[in-house]
Design a protein around this motif. Structure first.
Motif, mmCIF file in Angstrom:
data_model
loop_
_atom_site.group_PDB
_atom_site.id
_atom_site.type_symbol
_atom_site.label_atom_id
_atom_site.label_comp_id
_atom_site.label_asym_id
_atom_site.label_seq_id
_atom_site.Cartn_x
_atom_site.Cartn_y
_atom_site.Cartn_z
ATOM 1 N N LYS A 17 0.809 -1.220 0.000
ATOM 2 C CA LYS A 17 0.000 0.000 0.000
ATOM 3 C C LYS A 17 0.843 1.272 0.000
ATOM 4 N N ASP A 18 2.089 1.199 0.488
ATOM 5 C CA ASP A 18 2.916 2.406 0.538
ATOM 6 C C ASP A 18 3.665 2.678 -0.773
ATOM 7 N N LEU A 19 3.518 1.822 -1.766
ATOM 8 C CA LEU A 19 4.083 2.105 -3.090
ATOM 9 C C LEU A 19 3.100 2.957 -3.870
ATOM 10 N N LYS A 20 3.625 3.783 -4.736
ATOM 11 C CA LYS A 20 2.778 4.583 -5.614
ATOM 12 C C LYS A 20 2.653 3.858 -6.945
ATOM 13 N N HIS A 21 1.523 4.055 -7.614
ATOM 14 C CA HIS A 21 1.294 3.461 -8.924
ATOM 15 C C HIS A 21 0.773 4.543 -9.867
ATOM 16 N N ASP A 22 1.357 4.592 -11.060
ATOM 17 C CA ASP A 22 0.903 5.497 -12.116
ATOM 18 C C ASP A 22 0.805 4.718 -13.413
ATOM 19 N N THR A 23 -0.151 5.085 -14.244
ATOM 20 C CA THR A 23 -0.186 4.586 -15.613
ATOM 21 C C THR A 23 0.447 5.681 -16.462
ATOM 22 N N THR A 24 1.565 5.368 -17.116
ATOM 23 C CA THR A 24 2.298 6.349 -17.905
ATOM 24 C C THR A 24 2.448 5.837 -19.338
ATOM 25 N N VAL A 25 3.049 6.649 -20.203
ATOM 26 C CA VAL A 25 3.312 6.207 -21.575
ATOM 27 C C VAL A 25 4.322 5.064 -21.588
ATOM 28 N N GLU A 26 5.149 4.958 -20.552
ATOM 29 C CA GLU A 26 6.118 3.861 -20.443
ATOM 30 C C GLU A 26 5.454 2.552 -20.038
ATOM 31 N N GLY A 27 4.314 2.617 -19.371
ATOM 32 C CA GLY A 27 3.621 1.426 -18.877
ATOM 33 C C GLY A 27 3.117 1.665 -17.469
ATOM 34 N N GLU A 28 2.851 0.583 -16.775
ATOM 35 C CA GLU A 28 2.400 0.660 -15.384
ATOM 36 C C GLU A 28 3.628 0.818 -14.510
ATOM 37 N N ARG A 29 3.682 1.920 -13.770
ATOM 38 C CA ARG A 29 4.868 2.252 -12.973
ATOM 39 C C ARG A 29 4.534 2.136 -11.489
ATOM 40 N N PHE A 30 5.349 1.335 -10.797
ATOM 41 C CA PHE A 30 5.227 1.168 -9.349
ATOM 42 C C PHE A 30 6.522 1.692 -8.741
ATOM 43 N N TYR A 31 6.421 2.591 -7.746
ATOM 44 C CA TYR A 31 7.638 3.191 -7.224
ATOM 45 C C TYR A 31 7.478 3.667 -5.788
ATOM 46 N N ARG A 32 8.615 3.800 -5.146
ATOM 47 C CA ARG A 32 8.695 4.391 -3.808
ATOM 48 C C ARG A 32 10.095 4.944 -3.654
ATOM 49 N N LEU A 33 10.208 6.159 -3.145
ATOM 50 C CA LEU A 33 11.504 6.767 -2.897
ATOM 51 C C LEU A 33 12.018 6.324 -1.539
ATOM 52 N N GLY A 34 13.307 6.014 -1.482
ATOM 53 C CA GLY A 34 13.945 5.647 -0.232
ATOM 54 C C GLY A 34 14.206 6.867 0.626
ATOM 55 N N PRO A 35 14.650 6.673 1.858
ATOM 56 C CA PRO A 35 14.826 7.788 2.793
ATOM 57 C C PRO A 35 15.894 8.799 2.384
#
Length: 192
Positions: free
Chosen positions: A60-78
């Motif tokens: 749940k703490d990951l972000k998800h976006d649909t972009t031109v590159e595809g489905e992007r799942f990400y989270r920035l580290g500290p």
């Protein structure tokens, strides 16, 4: 071998020497890797892509976006700053495409050759077989502005799924981000 072991193997142990020739050194490992579905994913969110035809679970703490590159799942580290080149965080892009009349193997071979010949890509590792959630595919590492693992999985006989794992974590810290990505990939499934 889990995907995190594959990352460690390619990025740390088998990191090729810098080559001043435009020809990229190719390293091949015959060892297939496998990801099995662990239990920590039970309380995760399920993303179901009707366009790309796959589903995946993610924390749940990951972000998800649909972009031109595809489905992007990400989270920035500290230690990661927003807008800077990724050096601490999870970055996973998943997209699908058509094989355009080629076999999966021929398509991956052509894509690999294209990547090796791309002047922007500094180093490309050898193709290795990989199994993710019971699906057999091909993976290789790419280094340019950062290091990433590119994975191709066949999706029937006319399509493929491409997974680009650019996850990075400082070496002085416990390597939890790649474990999260391994767990995510173990849940990937094709929609009917």
């Amino acid at each position: 071998m889990t995907l995190s072991c594959l990352v460690f193997y390619f990025l740390i142990l088998k990191k090729p020497n810098v080559n001043t020739n435009p020809v990229v050194q190719k390293k091949v490992s015959p060892t297939p890797s496998s990801l099995e579905q662990p239990q920590p994913t039970l309380n995760w969110v399920t993303y179901d892509s009707t366009i790309s035809g796959f589903s995946i679970k993610y924390p749940k703490d990951l972000k998800h976006d649909t972009t031109v590159e595809g489905e992007r799942f990400y989270r920035l580290g500290p230690t990661q700053s927003e807008g800077a080149e990724l050096f601490d965080g999870i970055s996973l892009i998943i997209r699908s495409g058509k094989l355009n009349g080629r076999t999966f193997k021929n398509w991956v071979d052509a894509k690999y050759k294209e990547t090796v010949n791309d002047p922007v890509e500094q180093r490309v590792g050898g193709k290795i077989p990989i199994t993710i959630a019971g699906m057999q595919g091909i993976a290789f590492t790419v280094e340019s502005l950062g290091e990433r693992i590119v994975i191709y999985l066949p999706k029937g006989d006319k399509e493929y799924l491409e997974i680009i794992n650019g996850t990075v974590e400082p070496q002085k810290r416990e390597q939890t981000f790649q474990k999260i990505v391994d767990s995510m990939l173990s849940t990937i499934a094709y929609n009917n």
